[in-house]
Write a protein that holds these residues in place. Structure first.
Motif, PDB file in Angstrom:
ATOM      1  N   ALA A 187       0.817  -1.221   0.000  1.00  0.00           N
ATOM      2  CA  ALA A 187       0.000   0.000   0.000  1.00  0.00           C
ATOM      3  C   ALA A 187       0.847   1.266   0.000  1.00  0.00           C
ATOM      4  O   ALA A 187       0.414   2.304  -0.489  1.00  0.00           O
ATOM      5  N   SER A 188       2.066   1.211   0.511  1.00  0.00           N
ATOM      6  CA  SER A 188       2.885   2.422   0.580  1.00  0.00           C
ATOM      7  C   SER A 188       3.812   2.595  -0.627  1.00  0.00           C
ATOM      8  O   SER A 188       4.307   3.688  -0.859  1.00  0.00           O
ATOM      9  N   HIS A 189       4.060   1.533  -1.406  1.00  0.00           N
ATOM     10  CA  HIS A 189       4.996   1.633  -2.525  1.00  0.00           C
ATOM     11  C   HIS A 189       4.419   1.203  -3.867  1.00  0.00           C
ATOM     12  O   HIS A 189       4.981   1.526  -4.897  1.00  0.00           O
ATOM     13  N   GLY A 190       3.375   0.439  -3.885  1.00  0.00           N
ATOM     14  CA  GLY A 190       2.825  -0.062  -5.144  1.00  0.00           C
ATOM     15  C   GLY A 190       3.013  -1.561  -5.235  1.00  0.00           C
ATOM     16  O   GLY A 190       2.904  -2.277  -4.251  1.00  0.00           O
ATOM     17  N   ILE A 191       3.351  -2.037  -6.430  1.00  0.00           N
ATOM     18  CA  ILE A 191       3.529  -3.477  -6.647  1.00  0.00           C
ATOM     19  C   ILE A 191       5.022  -3.769  -6.751  1.00  0.00           C
ATOM     20  O   ILE A 191       5.747  -3.096  -7.485  1.00  0.00           O
ATOM     21  N   ARG A 192       5.478  -4.802  -6.031  1.00  0.00           N
ATOM     22  CA  ARG A 192       6.890  -5.168  -6.035  1.00  0.00           C
ATOM     23  C   ARG A 192       7.028  -6.611  -6.501  1.00  0.00           C
ATOM     24  O   ARG A 192       6.255  -7.482  -6.108  1.00  0.00           O
ATOM     25  N   TRP A 193       8.031  -6.857  -7.358  1.00  0.00           N
ATOM     26  CA  TRP A 193       8.309  -8.204  -7.844  1.00  0.00           C
ATOM     27  C   TRP A 193       9.654  -8.660  -7.298  1.00  0.00           C
ATOM     28  O   TRP A 193      10.650  -7.934  -7.367  1.00  0.00           O
ATOM     29  N   TYR A 194       9.664  -9.884  -6.775  1.00  0.00           N
ATOM     30  CA  TYR A 194      10.877 -10.450  -6.192  1.00  0.00           C
ATOM     31  C   TYR A 194      11.234 -11.739  -6.924  1.00  0.00           C
ATOM     32  O   TYR A 194      10.358 -12.536  -7.262  1.00  0.00           O
ATOM     33  N   THR A 195      12.513 -11.927  -7.195  1.00  0.00           N
ATOM     34  CA  THR A 195      13.009 -13.202  -7.701  1.00  0.00           C
ATOM     35  C   THR A 195      14.151 -13.639  -6.790  1.00  0.00           C
ATOM     36  O   THR A 195      14.997 -12.826  -6.411  1.00  0.00           O
ATOM     37  N   GLU A 196      14.108 -14.880  -6.392  1.00  0.00           N
ATOM     38  CA  GLU A 196      15.081 -15.440  -5.446  1.00  0.00           C
ATOM     39  C   GLU A 196      15.180 -14.585  -4.194  1.00  0.00           C
ATOM     40  O   GLU A 196      16.254 -14.379  -3.640  1.00  0.00           O
ATOM     41  N   GLY A 197      14.017 -14.035  -3.759  1.00  0.00           N
ATOM     42  CA  GLY A 197      13.938 -13.271  -2.528  1.00  0.00           C
ATOM     43  C   GLY A 197      14.454 -11.844  -2.606  1.00  0.00           C
ATOM     44  O   GLY A 197      14.486 -11.139  -1.603  1.00  0.00           O
ATOM     45  N   VAL A 198      14.861 -11.389  -3.794  1.00  0.00           N
ATOM     46  CA  VAL A 198      15.399 -10.036  -3.960  1.00  0.00           C
ATOM     47  C   VAL A 198      14.441  -9.212  -4.808  1.00  0.00           C
ATOM     48  O   VAL A 198      13.985  -9.675  -5.861  1.00  0.00           O
ATOM     49  N   GLU A 199      14.150  -7.975  -4.367  1.00  0.00           N
ATOM     50  CA  GLU A 199      13.275  -7.105  -5.151  1.00  0.00           C
ATOM     51  C   GLU A 199      13.979  -6.734  -6.445  1.00  0.00           C
ATOM     52  O   GLU A 199      15.049  -6.154  -6.452  1.00  0.00           O
ATOM     53  N   GLU A 200      13.365  -7.084  -7.561  1.00  0.00           N
ATOM     54  CA  GLU A 200      13.941  -6.830  -8.880  1.00  0.00           C
ATOM     55  C   GLU A 200      13.175  -5.763  -9.664  1.00  0.00           C
ATOM     56  O   GLU A 200      13.709  -5.180 -10.593  1.00  0.00           O
ATOM     57  N   MET A 201      11.895  -5.542  -9.283  1.00  0.00           N
ATOM     58  CA  MET A 201      11.090  -4.588 -10.032  1.00  0.00           C
ATOM     59  C   MET A 201      10.015  -4.013  -9.111  1.00  0.00           C
ATOM     60  O   MET A 201       9.515  -4.708  -8.219  1.00  0.00           O
ATOM     61  N   ARG A 202       9.687  -2.728  -9.383  1.00  0.00           N
ATOM     62  CA  ARG A 202       8.662  -2.070  -8.575  1.00  0.00           C
ATOM     63  C   ARG A 202       7.866  -1.120  -9.462  1.00  0.00           C
ATOM     64  O   ARG A 202       8.424  -0.331 -10.201  1.00  0.00           O
ATOM     65  N   LEU A 203       6.553  -1.202  -9.387  1.00  0.00           N
ATOM     66  CA  LEU A 203       5.663  -0.248 -10.037  1.00  0.00           C
ATOM     67  C   LEU A 203       5.046   0.585  -8.924  1.00  0.00           C
ATOM     68  O   LEU A 203       4.256   0.087  -8.126  1.00  0.00           O
ATOM     69  N   GLU A 204       5.444   1.861  -8.875  1.00  0.00           N
ATOM     70  CA  GLU A 204       4.997   2.734  -7.792  1.00  0.00           C
ATOM     71  C   GLU A 204       3.619   3.306  -8.076  1.00  0.00           C
ATOM     72  O   GLU A 204       3.187   3.365  -9.231  1.00  0.00           O
ATOM     73  N   ASP A 205       2.971   3.752  -7.034  1.00  0.00           N
ATOM     74  CA  ASP A 205       1.632   4.330  -7.147  1.00  0.00           C
ATOM     75  C   ASP A 205       1.597   5.538  -8.075  1.00  0.00           C
ATOM     76  O   ASP A 205       0.572   5.833  -8.668  1.00  0.00           O
ATOM     77  N   ASP A 206       2.737   6.258  -8.201  1.00  0.00           N
ATOM     78  CA  ASP A 206       2.787   7.432  -9.073  1.00  0.00           C
ATOM     79  C   ASP A 206       3.060   7.074 -10.529  1.00  0.00           C
ATOM     80  O   ASP A 206       3.185   7.945 -11.378  1.00  0.00           O
ATOM     81  N   GLY A 207       3.191   5.768 -10.831  1.00  0.00           N
ATOM     82  CA  GLY A 207       3.391   5.327 -12.205  1.00  0.00           C
ATOM     83  C   GLY A 207       4.835   5.055 -12.567  1.00  0.00           C
ATOM     84  O   GLY A 207       5.112   4.532 -13.644  1.00  0.00           O
TER      85      GLY A 207
END
Length: 147
Positions: free
Chosen positions: A8-28
């Protein structure tokens, strides 16, 4: 180890092998830790623009920007480009400030990024200025040779 997290505070986050690799923030803003392979175009239709002016003093502006080679801190890769703070002095509209959480681990600090497409206007007008200078010098040389 691979999952998607809806934050809710950052948007959508994608993790591979437990590491954040991608993030789509609420501001686009989309942050990707790695290459993005995509096809993109820059919208440039005159009908979508107002206040159109020609860049002036382009050659002087280009002279204030250094082309540099450097090593990226976050991955150790060599690259080349420009320094955003130098570009900002001569073409501030080419600079955007954004957070870079995947590169820096810092959620708050704003970093300057360069819209490299905006630099094309400087190069185009600087080339025209150089062409005019060469043509004027050629005329002067012809006049001197004919005298």
């Amino acid at each position: 180890h691979d999952y998607t997290f809806y934050d809710a505070s950052h948007g959508i986050r994608w993790y591979t092998e437990g590491v954040e690799e991608m993030r789509l923030e609420d501001d686009g803003d989309l942050h990707v830790d790695g290459d993005v392979i995509a096809y993109s175009t820059t919208v440039s239709d005159e009908r979508l623009k107002t206040g159109i002016t020609t860049v002036t003093g382009a050659l002087d502006k280009v002279k204030q920007i250094r082309g540099v080679e450097f090593t990226r801190k976050h991955n150790g890769q060599r690259s080349a480009g420009v320094i955003a703070q130098q570009v900002e002095k001569v073409l501030p509209q080419a600079i955007i400030e954004t957070r870079l959480p995947l590169q820096t681990g810092d959620e708050e600090t704003m970093y300057k990024t360069v819209e490299y497409d905006a630099l094309h206007s400087l190069y185009i007008e600087a080339i025209k200025e150089l062409k005019d200078m060469v043509e004027k010098q050629a005329i002067q040389i012809k006049e001197l040779q004919g005298a």
